[in-house]
Design a protein around this motif. Sequence first.
Motif, PDB file in Angstrom:
ATOM      1  N   LYS A  59     -21.947  29.053  -6.891  1.00 19.18           N
ATOM      2  CA  LYS A  59     -22.724  29.035  -5.648  1.00 19.18           C
ATOM      3  C   LYS A  59     -22.887  27.584  -5.204  1.00 19.18           C
ATOM      4  O   LYS A  59     -23.987  27.032  -5.156  1.00 19.18           O
ATOM      5  CB  LYS A  59     -24.073  29.718  -5.846  1.00 19.18           C
ATOM      6  CG  LYS A  59     -23.968  31.217  -6.089  1.00 19.18           C
ATOM      7  CD  LYS A  59     -25.332  31.878  -6.246  1.00 19.18           C
ATOM      8  CE  LYS A  59     -26.090  31.873  -4.938  1.00 19.18           C
ATOM      9  NZ  LYS A  59     -27.368  32.639  -5.031  1.00 19.18           N
ATOM     10  N   THR A  60     -21.743  26.996  -4.906  1.00 19.51           N
ATOM     11  CA  THR A  60     -21.697  25.605  -4.460  1.00 19.51           C
ATOM     12  C   THR A  60     -20.964  25.542  -3.126  1.00 19.51           C
ATOM     13  O   THR A  60     -19.796  25.930  -3.025  1.00 19.51           O
ATOM     14  CB  THR A  60     -20.965  24.717  -5.483  1.00 19.51           C
ATOM     15  OG1 THR A  60     -21.634  24.800  -6.743  1.00 19.51           O
ATOM     16  CG2 THR A  60     -20.937  23.266  -5.013  1.00 19.51           C
TER      17      THR A  60
ATOM     18  N   ILE B 200     -22.754  20.211  -1.542  1.00 15.55           N
ATOM     19  CA  ILE B 200     -22.077  18.919  -1.618  1.00 15.55           C
ATOM     20  C   ILE B 200     -21.705  18.512  -0.204  1.00 15.55           C
ATOM     21  O   ILE B 200     -20.916  19.183   0.459  1.00 15.55           O
ATOM     22  CB  ILE B 200     -20.805  19.003  -2.483  1.00 15.55           C
ATOM     23  CG1 ILE B 200     -21.152  19.417  -3.921  1.00 15.55           C
ATOM     24  CG2 ILE B 200     -20.068  17.672  -2.483  1.00 15.55           C
ATOM     25  CD1 ILE B 200     -19.923  19.699  -4.776  1.00 15.55           C
TER      26      ILE B 200
ATOM     27  N   ARG C 224     -14.975  23.204  -8.538  1.00 13.04           N
ATOM     28  CA  ARG C 224     -16.398  22.963  -8.266  1.00 13.04           C
ATOM     29  C   ARG C 224     -16.880  23.718  -7.030  1.00 13.04           C
ATOM     30  O   ARG C 224     -18.049  24.061  -6.926  1.00 13.04           O
ATOM     31  CB  ARG C 224     -16.661  21.469  -8.062  1.00 13.04           C
ATOM     32  CG  ARG C 224     -16.479  20.609  -9.291  1.00 13.04           C
ATOM     33  CD  ARG C 224     -16.701  19.149  -8.942  1.00 13.04           C
ATOM     34  NE  ARG C 224     -18.050  18.911  -8.458  1.00 13.04           N
ATOM     35  CZ  ARG C 224     -18.400  17.842  -7.733  1.00 13.04           C
ATOM     36  NH1 ARG C 224     -17.485  16.959  -7.377  1.00 13.04           N
ATOM     37  NH2 ARG C 224     -19.652  17.692  -7.337  1.00 13.04           N
TER      38      ARG C 224
ATOM     39  N   SER D  47     -29.643  25.550   0.334  1.00  9.52           N
ATOM     40  CA  SER D  47     -30.479  25.287  -0.841  1.00  9.52           C
ATOM     41  C   SER D  47     -31.599  26.303  -0.946  1.00  9.52           C
ATOM     42  O   SER D  47     -31.979  26.720  -2.049  1.00  9.52           O
ATOM     43  CB  SER D  47     -31.062  23.869  -0.767  1.00  9.52           C
ATOM     44  OG  SER D  47     -30.040  22.901  -0.759  1.00  9.52           O
TER      45      SER D  47
ATOM     46  N   TRP E 119     -28.229  27.841  -3.352  1.00  5.68           N
ATOM     47  CA  TRP E 119     -26.908  27.222  -3.434  1.00  5.68           C
ATOM     48  C   TRP E 119     -27.034  25.710  -3.620  1.00  5.68           C
ATOM     49  O   TRP E 119     -27.928  25.076  -3.085  1.00  5.68           O
ATOM     50  CB  TRP E 119     -26.119  27.471  -2.143  1.00  5.68           C
ATOM     51  CG  TRP E 119     -25.545  28.848  -2.031  1.00  5.68           C
ATOM     52  CD1 TRP E 119     -26.222  30.029  -1.996  1.00  5.68           C
ATOM     53  CD2 TRP E 119     -24.164  29.179  -1.920  1.00  5.68           C
ATOM     54  NE1 TRP E 119     -25.358  31.075  -1.872  1.00  5.68           N
ATOM     55  CE2 TRP E 119     -24.076  30.592  -1.820  1.00  5.68           C
ATOM     56  CE3 TRP E 119     -22.987  28.440  -1.887  1.00  5.68           C
ATOM     57  CZ2 TRP E 119     -22.859  31.256  -1.700  1.00  5.68           C
ATOM     58  CZ3 TRP E 119     -21.777  29.098  -1.750  1.00  5.68           C
ATOM     59  CH2 TRP E 119     -21.715  30.497  -1.668  1.00  5.68           C
ATOM     60  N   GLU E 120     -26.112  25.163  -4.396  1.00  6.93           N
ATOM     61  CA  GLU E 120     -25.950  23.716  -4.445  1.00  6.93           C
ATOM     62  C   GLU E 120     -25.086  23.321  -3.255  1.00  6.93           C
ATOM     63  O   GLU E 120     -24.151  24.039  -2.892  1.00  6.93           O
ATOM     64  CB  GLU E 120     -25.259  23.283  -5.737  1.00  6.93           C
ATOM     65  CG  GLU E 120     -24.985  21.786  -5.819  1.00  6.93           C
ATOM     66  CD  GLU E 120     -24.112  21.387  -6.999  1.00  6.93           C
ATOM     67  OE1 GLU E 120     -23.795  20.184  -7.103  1.00  6.93           O
ATOM     68  OE2 GLU E 120     -23.738  22.274  -7.795  1.00  6.93           O
TER      69      GLU E 120
END
Length: 330
Positions: free
Chosen positions: A48-49, A81, A104, A74, A78-79
Motif C-alpha cells: 500500500k505504497t 512517495i 516498492r 495517508s 497508504w505510504e
Amino acid sequence: MTFLRRRPFRALAVALATTPLLLAAACSHASDTPAGSTESGSTKALPKTLVFSPLSLAPPALKGLSEGVKGLASGQGWEVIVQDPNFDATKQVQQLNEVISSGRAGAAWILAVAPKSLGDLIRTAQSKGVPLLVNGKPDEYGFSGPQPGITFDYIDYTAGGKALGEQLGKCITEKNGGTGKVLYVASQEGTAGKQEFDTAAAEAFKAAAPNATLAQTVVAVDRAKAQTDIGNALQGNPDLAGVFSANDEGALGAIGAFNAAGKKLNCVTDFGGNDEVLKNVKDGKIYASVALQFNDDTAQSFNTLVKMQADPKANGEVLIVPQKTFTQGS
C-alpha cells in the motif's frame, strides 16, 4: 491550476500535466500471469505504497496537489512517495523505474512531463501488476482506449470552452443588450487542449450573443504580461464590453488592465477557478468562472487506483476532471 493544463512543460510540463499531470504507440499488455504470482498460483499482495510523480514541485499548485494527495492517501493507511522530476522527462522515467522495478510501488500517479517517453515504464508496470494513473487521453500515449492496469485522467477542454463562451454571451446579453466588442484571452501555443478549447469558446459565445463582436485575441503567458497586453488592446478598442479568458492569469490581468485604465469591466469570464478568481466572482468583479474541481478529481483518482490494485490486469478507466461554473449567486 494552469500548470495542470500546459503542454510545454512536457519538454504538459498539464498539466499536469498539466501534461502533467499523462507512451509509445505500441505498448504490450500485461502477461497472463498476475504480478507476483508463482507457478503454484499464489499471489504476492502489492504494497500500500503510492508513488506520486508530478511535473515538478516548484510550482505552488503542484506542491499543493502533492500535499493533498499525501493527506488523502495517508488518511487511508497508504505510504506516499512524492518524487520531483523538476520538468525533466528523463529524470521522471528514471525515478519511477527505480521504485516500480524494485517492488516498492503498489500504485503510481503520474503527471507526465513527456507522455510518449513512458512506453517502457508502462510495460514494466504492467508486467509487475502495478496500476498507473496518468494525466491526459489515451491517444496522447499512443493508445486508442483503456488499457490493462492504466487509468487516464483528462480535462474536457471542449466542454470548458463551451461553458466559458456561453457565460460571456449571457453576461453581454444581460448587461450590454447583447451587443458590443469583446476580447478573448487565449493560452499560449502548445497548451494542452488549446485548439478544441478556443474553437468551442468562440462558437459558444457567438451562439449566445450573435450581435456581439470578437474584436481581438491576445495570449496570456502570465498575469503581468496579460495585464500589459490587455491594456494595449484596450487602447485600440476603448469600448470593449467584455473579456473571456482561457486561464486565471488572463482574467486577473484583465481586471488589472481595466482598473489601470480607469474603466469598468462588467463582463469577464474565466476558465480555471483558482481561489483569487473565485473571490472575485463572489465580489462581483468576475461574472463567472468555469472552475476545475481538482479536489474531487484527487479523490476519484485515488479511489480508482485502490480499485485497480485489486485487479491490475483489468482495463483501467478514462476519467474526466469535474468542472463547475460559479457565478456571484451560486
